[in-house]
Design a protein around this motif. Structure first.
Motif, PDB file in Angstrom:
ATOM      1  N   SER A  58     -14.119   0.301  -4.066  1.00  0.00           N
ATOM      2  CA  SER A  58     -14.485   0.431  -2.654  1.00  0.00           C
ATOM      3  C   SER A  58     -15.435   1.603  -2.437  1.00  0.00           C
ATOM      4  N   SER A  62     -19.185   0.987  -1.119  1.00  0.00           N
ATOM      5  CA  SER A  62     -19.530   1.579   0.170  1.00  0.00           C
ATOM      6  C   SER A  62     -20.723   2.516   0.031  1.00  0.00           C
ATOM      7  N   TRP A  65     -23.788   0.326  -0.017  1.00  0.00           N
ATOM      8  CA  TRP A  65     -23.964  -0.264   1.323  1.00  0.00           C
ATOM      9  C   TRP A  65     -24.565   0.769   2.279  1.00  0.00           C
ATOM     10  N   ARG A  92     -21.072  -4.862   1.542  1.00  0.00           N
ATOM     11  CA  ARG A  92     -20.225  -4.346   2.620  1.00  0.00           C
ATOM     12  C   ARG A  92     -18.881  -5.079   2.635  1.00  0.00           C
ATOM     13  N   ALA A  93     -18.926  -6.400   2.498  1.00  0.00           N
ATOM     14  CA  ALA A  93     -17.688  -7.190   2.475  1.00  0.00           C
ATOM     15  C   ALA A  93     -16.836  -6.824   1.263  1.00  0.00           C
ATOM     16  N   ALA A  95     -16.807  -3.939  -0.286  1.00  0.00           N
ATOM     17  CA  ALA A  95     -16.247  -2.599  -0.083  1.00  0.00           C
ATOM     18  C   ALA A  95     -14.992  -2.645   0.778  1.00  0.00           C
ATOM     19  N   TRP A  96     -15.038  -3.407   1.877  1.00  0.00           N
ATOM     20  CA  TRP A  96     -13.869  -3.503   2.752  1.00  0.00           C
ATOM     21  C   TRP A  96     -12.727  -4.245   2.078  1.00  0.00           C
ATOM     22  N   ALA A  97     -13.045  -5.283   1.302  1.00  0.00           N
ATOM     23  CA  ALA A  97     -11.999  -6.033   0.600  1.00  0.00           C
ATOM     24  C   ALA A  97     -11.311  -5.144  -0.433  1.00  0.00           C
ATOM     25  N   ALA A  99     -11.152  -1.878  -0.352  1.00  0.00           N
ATOM     26  CA  ALA A  99     -10.385  -0.863   0.380  1.00  0.00           C
ATOM     27  C   ALA A  99      -9.037  -1.416   0.826  1.00  0.00           C
ATOM     28  N   ALA A 100      -9.047  -2.664   1.314  1.00  0.00           N
ATOM     29  CA  ALA A 100      -7.796  -3.302   1.731  1.00  0.00           C
ATOM     30  C   ALA A 100      -6.856  -3.478   0.541  1.00  0.00           C
ATOM     31  N   TRP A 125     -14.948   8.156   0.812  1.00  0.00           N
ATOM     32  CA  TRP A 125     -15.727   7.427   1.826  1.00  0.00           C
ATOM     33  C   TRP A 125     -16.386   8.414   2.797  1.00  0.00           C
TER      34      TRP A 125
END
Length: 282
Positions: A58, A62, A65, A92-93, A95-97, A99-100, A125
């Motif tokens: 992530s 990020s 991104w 971007r997608a 990175a968020w995935a 992170a989750a 981050w």
């Protein structure tokens, strides 16, 4: 093979490259080595490794991104997003995935280790989003690398702590690695408005401080544990000194070289081996 077959595979390769695979793999392996070296059960070591890996992915995604426009402006061909080989929305997608996934996997480590791991990722981050361009650019590296040993220790059965010198050594390594990493990009970064600690110190100051912090980290891991340093530990200290000084000399002569950062990662690997061989969990 059809074009439809090739494109997803190419996209997967570019996405892997955008994750900053070198430091991502290195930090993940360091965490795995610390967990296994501390006697973690296989399940715990696996979960620590996966949680750290998700966090590192992530962070890397990020970074690419957030920096996409700057990387494109200076012609960074090694950055898939900045070079136009990968759309910003994809990284971007990702990175968020990641992170989750990091949050979910961190929760399996226990609330103390899990919360701390998420905090180290959030700190990284903050560098990508804001602190990279400030005099505090070094702080997220000190925080995140310094607390990585504590994350691993707290994930162990009984949730013990990491020794103070393991935390301090990790923080120093983080700062040294950060300074070594910015050296090849000092001019490009300043041209796009990025003025972190390394840019304010200048090339010579940054190179010298990177070497100093890397050596201080290794020295701490050698002399702080109880008992006299072993001949192997002293030899490791000498080897780390050679690597760090070589990185500095290269940085001053070959301003675009990535060798100083590779040398910093090698010093970190030496320190992790020393850490694993010592009694760093208290």
């Amino acid at each position: 093979m059809s074009e439809v077959d090739v494109r997803p595979r190419r996209a997967a390769v570019e996405l892997a490259l955008a994750s900053h695979p070198g430091p991502t793999v290195a930090v993940t392996l360091f965490a795995a080595a610390m967990a296994l070296g501390a006697g973690a059960p296989a399940r715990t070591a696996t979960l620590v490794t996966l949680a750290v890996l998700a966090g590192q992915l992530s962070i890397g995604w990020s970074n690419d991104w957030v920096d996409a426009a700057r990387d494109a402006a200076v012609g960074r061909t090694d950055k898939p997003v900045g070079a136009g080989r990968l759309p910003v929305r994809a990284v971007r997608a990702a990175a968020w995935a990641a992170a989750a996934a990091c949050v979910v996997l961190s929760a399996t480590l226990g609330w103390r280790a899990g919360l701390l791991n998420v905090a180290t990722v959030a700190s990284a981050w903050s560098y990508n989003v804001r602190l990279k361009s400030s005099a505090w650019s070094w702080a997220p590296f000190a925080f995140s690398f310094g607390l990585l040993p504590m994350v691993v220790a707290l994930a162990l059965p009984g949730a013990p702590a990491a020794s103070w010198w393991a935390v301090a050594g990790g923080a120093l390594l983080g700062v040294g690695a950060h300074l070594a990493n910015v050296l090849p990009d000092l001019e490009d970064d300043e041209g796009t408005g990025v003025r972190g600690a390394g840019h304010r110190l200048g090339r010579t100051g940054t190179s010298v401080l990177a070497t100093g912090t890397l050596l201080a980290a290794t020295l701490l891991v050698v002399v702080a544990p109880a008992g006299r340093p072993t001949p192997a530990a002293v030899a490791a200290l000498v080897g780390a000194a050679v690597l760090a000084v070589t990185g500095t000399l290269v940085a001053l002569r070959a301003t675009r070289s990535r060798l100083p950062f590779a040398a910093a990662i090698a010093v970190a690997a030496v320190d992790v081996v020393l850490l694993v061989a010592s009694d760093w969990v208290v």
